[in-house]
Design a protein around this motif. Structure first.
Motif, PDB file in Angstrom:
ATOM      1  N   UNK A  86      12.473  -4.972   2.111  1.00 42.09           N
ATOM      2  CA  UNK A  86      11.684  -6.112   1.635  1.00 42.09           C
ATOM      3  C   UNK A  86      11.780  -6.245   0.119  1.00 42.09           C
ATOM      4  N   UNK A  87      11.689  -5.118  -0.583  1.00 42.31           N
ATOM      5  CA  UNK A  87      11.736  -5.148  -2.048  1.00 42.31           C
ATOM      6  C   UNK A  87      13.102  -5.576  -2.555  1.00 42.31           C
ATOM      7  N   UNK A  88      14.156  -5.044  -1.963  1.00 43.23           N
ATOM      8  CA  UNK A  88      15.499  -5.353  -2.452  1.00 43.23           C
ATOM      9  C   UNK A  88      15.889  -6.802  -2.200  1.00 43.23           C
ATOM     10  N   UNK A  89      15.349  -7.403  -1.155  1.00 44.50           N
ATOM     11  CA  UNK A  89      15.679  -8.785  -0.826  1.00 44.50           C
ATOM     12  C   UNK A  89      14.710  -9.789  -1.446  1.00 44.50           C
ATOM     13  N   UNK A  90      13.705  -9.304  -2.147  1.00 42.16           N
ATOM     14  CA  UNK A  90      12.777 -10.186  -2.833  1.00 42.16           C
ATOM     15  C   UNK A  90      11.764 -10.866  -1.935  1.00 42.16           C
ATOM     16  N   UNK A  91      11.478 -10.270  -0.790  1.00 43.17           N
ATOM     17  CA  UNK A  91      10.494 -10.848   0.130  1.00 43.17           C
ATOM     18  C   UNK A  91       9.100 -10.352  -0.257  1.00 43.17           C
ATOM     19  N   UNK A  92       8.459 -11.126  -1.095  1.00 46.42           N
ATOM     20  CA  UNK A  92       7.199 -10.671  -1.695  1.00 46.42           C
ATOM     21  C   UNK A  92       6.096 -10.455  -0.666  1.00 46.42           C
ATOM     22  N   UNK A  93       5.908 -11.386   0.247  1.00 47.11           N
ATOM     23  CA  UNK A  93       4.817 -11.258   1.209  1.00 47.11           C
ATOM     24  C   UNK A  93       5.021 -10.047   2.112  1.00 47.11           C
ATOM     25  N   UNK A  94       6.257  -9.804   2.500  1.00 46.35           N
ATOM     26  CA  UNK A  94       6.543  -8.625   3.331  1.00 46.35           C
ATOM     27  C   UNK A  94       6.278  -7.345   2.542  1.00 46.35           C
ATOM     28  N   UNK A  95       6.681  -7.354   1.276  1.00 42.91           N
ATOM     29  CA  UNK A  95       6.448  -6.191   0.410  1.00 42.91           C
ATOM     30  C   UNK A  95       4.961  -5.903   0.286  1.00 42.91           C
ATOM     31  N   UNK A  96       4.182  -6.946   0.021  1.00 44.52           N
ATOM     32  CA  UNK A  96       2.743  -6.775  -0.159  1.00 44.52           C
ATOM     33  C   UNK A  96       2.068  -6.337   1.138  1.00 44.52           C
ATOM     34  N   UNK A  97       2.539  -6.847   2.240  1.00 44.89           N
ATOM     35  CA  UNK A  97       1.966  -6.458   3.537  1.00 44.89           C
ATOM     36  C   UNK A  97       2.215  -4.978   3.808  1.00 44.89           C
ATOM     37  N   UNK A  98       3.451  -4.536   3.600  1.00 43.65           N
ATOM     38  CA  UNK A  98       3.790  -3.141   3.874  1.00 43.65           C
ATOM     39  C   UNK A  98       2.999  -2.196   2.968  1.00 43.65           C
ATOM     40  N   UNK A  99       2.835  -2.584   1.716  1.00 35.73           N
ATOM     41  CA  UNK A  99       2.042  -1.760   0.795  1.00 35.73           C
ATOM     42  C   UNK A  99       0.588  -1.696   1.271  1.00 35.73           C
ATOM     43  N   UNK A 100       0.070  -2.856   1.668  1.00 31.74           N
ATOM     44  CA  UNK A 100      -1.316  -2.915   2.151  1.00 31.74           C
ATOM     45  C   UNK A 100      -1.517  -2.065   3.400  1.00 31.74           C
ATOM     46  N   UNK A 101      -0.478  -1.905   4.188  1.00 26.40           N
ATOM     47  CA  UNK A 101      -0.568  -1.095   5.409  1.00 26.40           C
ATOM     48  C   UNK A 101      -0.356   0.393   5.129  1.00 26.40           C
ATOM     49  N   UNK A 102      -0.147   0.732   3.849  1.00 27.72           N
ATOM     50  CA  UNK A 102      -0.045   2.145   3.495  1.00 27.72           C
ATOM     51  C   UNK A 102       1.353   2.673   3.288  1.00 27.72           C
TER      52      UNK A 102
END
Length: 316
Positions: A86-102
Motif C-alpha cells: 500500500x505504501x509503495x503504490x501510494x494508496x493512502x486510504x489502504x495505508x491508513x487502514x492497515x496502520x489503524x488495524x495495528x
C-alpha cells in the motif's frame, strides 16, 4: 479442493475490486475461500492481502480483515507485507487502514526495506506523512545503508525532501555502507533542484568522497548532468582540480556539453578556476563557442585565470 482456475478467478476479482462478486463466490465455495485465504501465489508468494493492497482495494481489504479475519502481517516470499504494498503504490486510504488495524509501521521486507522507504521511492508525500506521524523511523537503514532520506533524494522531489528536513533537521547527516551521502544520490540522478536544496539546507561538502573516492561532482559529470556539476564547482571555491584529474583518469568525456552547448571549459572559466582550466586544456579541450556564440575565454575575468591563456596557445 478448489481448482487452479477457481483460485485464479477469485484473485482476479480481488485485483479488479469486484467486492460483491467476490463475496458471492466466497460464500458459495468454502473450499475456494479457504484455499485463497491461506494460499501464497505467483513467483512472489503473494497473499490475498498483497493483491488487495497493491491495487488499492480498500473495501476488499476491510472484507478480508474485518469479516474473514485475515492476518494483516502475512508475508510473501520477500517478507513483504500488505503495508509495504500500500505504501509503495501510494494508496493512502489502504495505508491508513492497515496502520489503524495495528500493522507494524516499521516492518522489514527482504533487504531491510521499511514501508516508509518504499513510500519514498515515489512522490507519495501524503503517505510518507501518514507513516511518519504513525511512528515510522527515519533513522532505519536497509542492508546497503540507505535511509529513507537517501531514497527520497534519489527520487528528487524537493517538497518531500523539505518535509523530511522539517521533521528531523539532522536527517541529512547519513551515509550508506560505502560512505555515499544523499547529495551523491541527488547529483548522480540528475536532480538539480534537489541538489540546490541539499547544498543550501544541509552541511554537505560538495567534494566529499565515498569509499571509492567518488564525489558528487564526479557522479554528476559521469552521468552527463552538467548543470549540477557546474553548481557543485561553484560551491567549491578552490575548484575541483583533483576531481578533474581523477575523472580524466577514469576516462570521462572531456568534450561533453550541456543543453546550451557549454563545455567543461566554459564552466571552469566562468568560475575563474585556474587549475581546472589548465587541466582541461592540457587534456585536449580547446576554446570554442557555446550555442549563444560565447567562447569559454570570454568568461575569464581574474588575472590569474587570464594568465592561463599565455601558457596554452590552443586557447588563444
Amino acid at each position: 479442493m478448489a481448482s487452479e482456475g477457481k483460485i485464479k478467478h477469485l484473485i482476479r476479482l480481488i485485483q479488479e475490486g469486484r467486492l460483491s462478486h467476490l463475496k458471492e463466490e466466497m460464500c458459495k465455495d468454502e473450499d475456494g475461500r479457504a484455499a485463497v485465504l491461506k494460499g501464497r501465489f505467483g513467483r512472489s508468494g503473494d497473499t490475498v492481502l498483497h493483491y488487495a493492497a497493491r491495487h488499492g482495494r480498500l473495501e476488499i481489504l476491510k472484507y478480508l480483515v474485518d469479516e474473514l479475519g485475515t492476518n494483516i502481517e502475512l508475508v510473501n516470499s520477500d517478507y513483504k507485507r500488505a503495508l509495504h504494498e500500500a505504501a509503495s503504490m501510494g494508496h493512502r486510504e489502504c495505508t491508513r487502514y492497515l496502520i489503524a488495524k495495528g500493522a507494524r509501521v516499521d516492518c522489514l521486507k527482504k533487504a531491510d526495506w521499511t514501508p516508509l522507504m518504499m513510500a519514498c521511492t515515489r512522490k507519495n508525500l501524503e503517505v510518507v506523512k501518514d507513516l511518519i506521524e504513525s511512528g515510522a523511523s527515519l533513522s532505519l537503514k536497509n542492508k546497503d545503508g540507505w535511509s529513507s532520506f537517501h531514497i527520497a533524494c534519489r527520487v528528487g522531489d524537493p517538497e518531500m525532501i523539505q518535509y523530511l528536513l522539517r521533521v528531523s533537521s539532522a536527517v541529512w547527516d547519513v551515509e550508506s555502507k560505502i560512505n555515499r551521502t544523499p547529495l551523491h544520490t541527488a547529483a548522480m540522478h540528475g536532480h538539480l533542484e534537489a541538489t540546490e536544496l541539499l547544498l543550501e539546507r544541509c552541511g554537505y561538502k560538495p567534494d566529499a568522497k565515498d569509499s571509492c573516492g567518488v564525489t558528487p561532482f564526479m557522479d554528476a559529470v559521469q552521468n552527463g548532468h552538467v548543470e549540477i556539476a557546474k553548481l557543485l564547482l561553484e560551491k567549491h571555491k578552490e575548484g575541483h582540480a583533483g576531481t578533474i584529474e581523477t575523472l580524466l583518469t577514469l576516462g570521462a568525456d572531456v568534450y561533453a556539453r550541456d543543453a546550451k552547448g557549454r563545455s567543461a571549459l566554459h564552466m571552469a572559466c566562468a568560475g575563474q578556476h585556474s587549475k581546472c582550466i589548465r587541466q582541461l586544456i592540457a587534456a585536449g579541450l580547446t576554446d570554442s563557442t557555446d550555442d549563444s556564440g560565447t567562447l569559454a575565454s570570454h568568461l575569464l575575468k581574474k588575472p590569474e585565470a587570464l594568465k592561463v591563456l599565455d601558457d596554452f596557445t590552443g586557447c588563444k
